[in-house]
Design an enzyme around this catalytic site. Structure first.
Site, PDB file in Angstrom:
ATOM      1  N   LYS A  23      26.748  41.102  49.705  1.00 50.00           N
ATOM      2  CA  LYS A  23      28.186  40.825  49.794  1.00 50.00           C
ATOM      3  C   LYS A  23      28.762  41.551  51.002  1.00 50.00           C
ATOM      4  O   LYS A  23      28.629  42.777  51.125  1.00 50.00           O
ATOM      5  CB  LYS A  23      28.887  41.328  48.534  1.00 50.00           C
ATOM      6  CG  LYS A  23      29.321  40.211  47.605  1.00 50.00           C
ATOM      7  CD  LYS A  23      30.101  40.794  46.457  1.00 50.00           C
ATOM      8  CE  LYS A  23      30.852  39.736  45.715  1.00 50.00           C
ATOM      9  NZ  LYS A  23      31.606  40.296  44.592  1.00 50.00           N
TER      10      LYS A  23
HETATM   11  O1  G3P Z   1      33.627  39.448  42.204  1.00 51.65           O
HETATM   12  C1  G3P Z   1      34.792  40.176  42.181  1.00 51.65           C
HETATM   13  C2  G3P Z   1      36.024  39.403  41.947  1.00 51.65           C
HETATM   14  O2  G3P Z   1      35.780  38.435  41.015  1.00 51.65           O
HETATM   15  C3  G3P Z   1      37.213  40.297  41.698  1.00 51.65           C
HETATM   16  O3  G3P Z   1      37.968  39.973  40.585  1.00 51.65           O
HETATM   17  O4  G3P Z   1      39.713  40.363  38.897  1.00 51.65           O
HETATM   18  O5  G3P Z   1      39.155  42.185  40.526  1.00 51.65           O
HETATM   19  O6  G3P Z   1      40.367  40.167  41.273  1.00 51.65           O
HETATM   20  P1  G3P Z   1      39.373  40.717  40.314  1.00 51.65           P
END
Ligand code: G3P
Length: 219
Positions: free
Chosen positions: A88
């Site tokens: 990533k």
């Molecule tokens: O893979 C990470 C991404 O899905 C982040 O999610 O909920 O932290 O915006 P969030």
């Protein structure tokens, strides 16, 4: 649509993988921190549980450092699992340079923190294996996140771009339905949302009634 699980929690990964519906895993520094365990400890375990792409994130900010870190991450994983490593990389100009270099080395990349179709297009041009638009975080600031998934899918389709779209930052089951209706390649779904997807109150009522009626049957 492929479903990845968006967590670094080994118990959750084990349980949800046992449902037979998990095609890959995405992690990030926040998700790893939440486990309270060391990164090294977790990595190998995840690869043992899921035979599919597993995203591991770099924290460097300069392209050369990202590439170095990516190689170190790959080397932490046993050789038999290395085909599944996806690195990533954050969506910055330095990130694009790193993606270009890594793609030449045959290392899979997942460009993360994508918030516009233009960013996704540039990531694809640099050779990204995956791009991850964060739709929930766009919704949070009053912008319709799923709109950019539609735009990215249209652009990638126009030019037969092979980069796969991972819909990320999913907050609820409707996001998953929307991603699938648009035709996104992958949705990376938090365990809590997967648990909501499997449930329906009418299924529970139906099972209860069948069990009660079965009691009435002479055996
Ligand atoms: O893979 C990470 C991404 O899905 C982040 O999610 O909920 O932290 O915006 P969030």
């Amino acid at each position: 649509m492929k479903i990845f699980i968006d967590t670094a929690d080994l118990d959750e990964i084990k349980e949800l993988a046992s449902w037979g519906i998990i095609d890959g895993v995405t992690t990030n520094p926040t998700l790893v921190a939440k486990t309270g365990r060391s990164f090294n400890e977790i990595i190998e375990e995840i690869f043992k549980i899921v035979d599919g792409p597993i995203s591991l994130e770099v924290v460097s900010e300069k392209a050369d450092d990202m590439v170095k870190e990516a190689k170190q991450l790959v080397s932490k994983v046993s050789e038999k699992y290395r085909k599944n490593v996806a690195i990533k990389i954050p969506m910055t100009s330095e990130g694009l340079k790193a993606v270009k270099q890594l793609s030449k080395m045959g290392i899979k990349t997942n460009v993360t923190l994508v918030f516009s179709a233009n960013q996704a297009l540039l990531a694809a041009k640099a050779g990204a294996t995956y791009v991850s638009p964060f739709i929930g975080r766009l919704d949070d600031i009053g912008q319709e996140g799923m709109q950019i998934v539609e735009e990215i899918m249209e652009i990638f389709c126009n030019y037969d771009i092979e980069t796969e779209v991972i819909v990320a930052s999913i907050r609820h089951p409707i996001h998953v339905i929307q991603a699938a209706r648009i035709g996104a390649d992958i949705a990376t779904v938090p365990p809590s949302v997967l648990r909501k997807m499997v449930k329906h109150s009418l299924t529970d009522v139906g099972i209860k009634r069948f069990l009660e009626d079965w009691e009435k049957v002479k055996k």
